[in-house]
Design an enzyme around this catalytic site. Sequence first.
Site: not given
Length: 377
Positions: A137, A163, A165, A190, A215, A240, A264, A292
């Site tokens: 990530s 992934k 952000k 995400d 996400e 999420d 998670k 995570g």
Amino acid sequence: MTLRIEAADLWHISIRLKGSFETSFGVELDREAIVIRVRADTLAGWGECVAGAYPGYSYETARTAWHVLGDFLLPAVLGVSISGAAELPSLVQRIRGHPLAKAGLEMALWDLFGHAQGKSLSLLLGGVRDRVPVGVSVGIQPDAPALLGAVHAYLGHGYRRVKIKIRPGADLDRVQALREAFPILPLQVDANSAYELKDAGIFEAMDDLNLLLIEQPLAEDDILDHVRLQALLKTRLCLDETILTGRHALQAIEAKACGVINIKAARVGGFTEAVHIHDLCRARGVPVWCGGMLETGIGRAANLALASLPGFVLPGDISASERYYAEDLAYPLFTLNSDSTIDVPSAPGLGIEVDPRAVERFSLRHAELRASAKGPI
Ligand code: OSB
Ligand code: MG
């Protein structure tokens, strides 16, 4: 087998990341967390509560978790004889919210019972794999060239799923640049709730970039607008922050708010609820993957165990230990295999050795609670 929980320790820690991690809700360099140890008989169990310094991802912080653990959750288990970690949710059912605090305590109990029974957490949860596919990530970078450089470096380390952000102003152009540079890389984004439905055009423009998933684009309490956005896209949305319970997962799936769920254990209050969500997603053919929270080796071991369940069919946000901290709290460190997998710990409990001196070194404050001295700390 029953164990009477005799004592518990809390350490509020601050541990510096190797590099700062930027998301749509802020920048993190010093990762705060609460390390929990429970004791029964001659055994100990360790857990990590991932509530951090700032209430961005969750309303919980390390300070609220300290309060809730010390004043409510631990008093509900100290002096109590329990026969397994899966009993925790019913013991703390009346304490509303605070899933991160609850999950940290549940993790410590799983580790304790794993040691008592000589079974790994993976085995206790129903894991079926001894290594799990993982990705990396990547936080928001200053510009597109910096992002390309960072991704290039991670591919060099062997990660095969990336992934990134995103946030308004650092989104479409970044994803387009990445896709151009790496045409077949398994890639996902995400947004951590940074957009509104009126921004749908940005996601429609990403729809042809062959992303694995998008996400949490919209607000965490907004299933309906996720339904509307999903209807505009062929790319699967993944939730999420929205999914805090099995009920949320069922409602999001039935409403077609998403096609994938990030699990998670921390966000859903523990491993018992995480396995429940896994099971209901699996029964409905909805793929899940393990998210995570920049965990230390304690929480990372637990994530690997969870990701070994059969429904975790997409790579997890579980990178090698060396990606996060110069010095960790638990050993052995987790390393990336050449096929972008990490081995699932097989020793009893979390399957790691926590270094108490390292915990002390990163500790901002410590408290010990005993069964005989219940009450506020
Ligand atoms: O949304 O998945 C997230 C880290 C902190 C808070 C929220 C998130 C993340 C990550 C990090 O993406 C994943 C990792 O631990 O490597
Ligand atoms: Mg996320």
